[in-house]
Write a protein that holds these residues in place. Sequence first.
Motif, PDB file in Angstrom:
ATOM      1  N   ILE A  86      66.755  15.082 -41.342  1.00  0.00           N
ATOM      2  CA  ILE A  86      67.564  16.032 -42.098  1.00  0.00           C
ATOM      3  C   ILE A  86      68.520  16.688 -41.128  1.00  0.00           C
ATOM      4  CG2 ILE A  86      66.013  16.487 -44.014  1.00  0.00           C
ATOM      5  CD1 ILE A  86      64.812  18.717 -42.540  1.00  0.00           C
ATOM      6  N   THR A 105      57.824  11.571 -42.924  1.00  0.00           N
ATOM      7  CA  THR A 105      57.881  12.678 -41.983  1.00  0.00           C
ATOM      8  C   THR A 105      59.335  13.099 -41.853  1.00  0.00           C
ATOM      9  OG1 THR A 105      55.983  11.881 -40.726  1.00  0.00           O
ATOM     10  CG2 THR A 105      57.470  13.392 -39.606  1.00  0.00           C
ATOM     11  N   LEU A 106      59.601  14.354 -42.065  1.00  0.00           N
ATOM     12  CA  LEU A 106      60.967  14.844 -41.894  1.00  0.00           C
ATOM     13  C   LEU A 106      61.184  15.180 -40.428  1.00  0.00           C
ATOM     14  CD1 LEU A 106      61.496  17.251 -44.920  1.00  0.00           C
ATOM     15  CD2 LEU A 106      61.823  14.792 -44.778  1.00  0.00           C
ATOM     16  N   ILE A 107      62.384  14.953 -39.967  1.00  0.00           N
ATOM     17  CA  ILE A 107      62.695  15.239 -38.574  1.00  0.00           C
ATOM     18  C   ILE A 107      64.026  15.962 -38.476  1.00  0.00           C
ATOM     19  CG2 ILE A 107      63.174  14.231 -36.315  1.00  0.00           C
ATOM     20  CD1 ILE A 107      61.299  12.133 -36.786  1.00  0.00           C
ATOM     21  N   THR A 108      64.042  17.045 -37.717  1.00  0.00           N
ATOM     22  CA  THR A 108      65.327  17.655 -37.373  1.00  0.00           C
ATOM     23  C   THR A 108      65.516  17.481 -35.883  1.00  0.00           C
ATOM     24  OG1 THR A 108      64.486  19.835 -36.816  1.00  0.00           O
ATOM     25  CG2 THR A 108      64.952  19.423 -39.120  1.00  0.00           C
ATOM     26  N   ARG A 109      66.653  17.007 -35.517  1.00  0.00           N
ATOM     27  CA  ARG A 109      66.961  16.851 -34.104  1.00  0.00           C
ATOM     28  C   ARG A 109      68.055  17.824 -33.745  1.00  0.00           C
ATOM     29  NH1 ARG A 109      66.120  11.523 -35.379  1.00  0.00           N
ATOM     30  NH2 ARG A 109      64.230  10.686 -34.437  1.00  0.00           N
TER      31      ARG A 109
END
Lengths: 239, 239
Positions: free
Chosen positions: B80, B232-236
Amino acid sequence: MAQSGTPVWRSIRDTLASEIAQQGLRPGDRLPTEAQLSARFGVNRHTLRRAVASLVDEGLLRARRGSGVFVAMQPVEYAIGRHVSFHQNLALAGRLPGRRVNVTARRPADPVEAQALRILAGEEVWVSEGVSTADDQPIALYRTVFPAARFPGLDERLSRLSSVTAALNEAGLAEFLRAETRISAQTVTVAQALLLNAQEGQPLIVTQSVNTDMQGVPVEYGTTWFLSERVTLITRSEI
Amino acid sequence: MAQSGTPVWRSIRDTLASEIAQQGLRPGDRLPTEAQLSARFGVNRHTLRRAVASLVDEGLLRARRGSGVFVAMQPVEYAIGRHVSFHQNLALAGRLPGRRVNVTARRPADPVEAQALRILAGEEVWVSEGVSTADDQPIALYRTVFPAARFPGLDERLSRLSSVTAALNEAGLAEFLRAETRISAQTVTVAQALLLNAQEGQPLIVTQSVNTDMQGVPVEYGTTWFLSERVTLITRSEI
DNA sequence: TTAGATTTGTTCGTATGTATC
DNA sequence: TGATACATACGAACAAATCTA
């Protein structure tokens, strides 16, 4: 029968919603009972329940069997972004941050922790576990690990100082960045429910994150279990 | 007794893990029963359970009481960030994106939608609801609304084209940005469980997001219910 | 600590209007 | 037109959680 297009339950829903929006009812307040409300609107209890259910789904209301229907507390808005500090974050949201440390220990890193911190499995880490609070209400459980070799004496700093950021600062790390956050969800176990003062089976938002120093070297790997009822995570585009 | 340093359960664990890694067992497959496995390894059922438990903890296996032990699906990693497209996102994760539209409709915006889209409550919106899939397995439910006045005929485009992005592009919006994403968690209802082909009570990650045009005017308000087991949501950090 | 009253949650059943095939 | 499915609405009864005297 409703001759117009909109169902009765929908207009009741909108009436209740606007009464809440106009602050006639404030967060934490209890609504009149279903019996009273259905009498007021002149409908069957089912019809009223349909309206309440849709507001519960939206998160505006919260129903407790045997107790009543309440205007939902506004959840803490917790920003996950590049530069995050729990204390700062809650202060921005107008809440009083706090934490209770349950465990401080030194032990070998498990494989997952080792990979995240880019150290060898078995190298030692500091572990800190506890409960995070907002306005003295528990909102999350956390477990955070640090490479022990890099931060001698961190355990003492973690227990003495009120925030992780402060402890790392004193240990010589002026600034650090959040590299990545992984987000999943679970339901609370019995043990977690006790610590969070919450009901079993409630949903948790689980974040796993790595913080690095300015050179990109991992300095902390943390897992946080947020009680979804009390927290909303927010990511904002940094334009 | 194992005279060597490693406990028996650990070598069983490693054996099972490598069998799964070598694709002898694929995601979704059921393992032999605990009785069968403990017979095969010549250990007590408790010893075998210790091995399985550690793999369940790691997320490689998933045990369902009364049903069996299954190889866990590898969760889709869903990023996201500022510029997101479901199709693009899944393609990057090496998955085949898809969706099934269940509802396309035009109706007045409810108060929440109106606020998000910055239109008046009661102004009309296009609504699209459906199921998002990865490799033909349902991973999320979505509901997304668009201001109808700005996008005449969007319903037809939404049903004809395979992605929301494509539909908006054709409607004259070349590019748009994600302004904000709010993340919470729920447990699946009966109806949701049916659509997602999942078990009741499982945790969902719920995201609510607003997309804007390049001038910052909202063009879409969407809610997505991700099955946490499969995503699994990931924010980078965008450095 | 207990017992009863209160309140929401769930499941039956009945009836009617509306949309779809 | 008929048959069918679905949403809406009312009624009754009981289960389960909570609160209180």
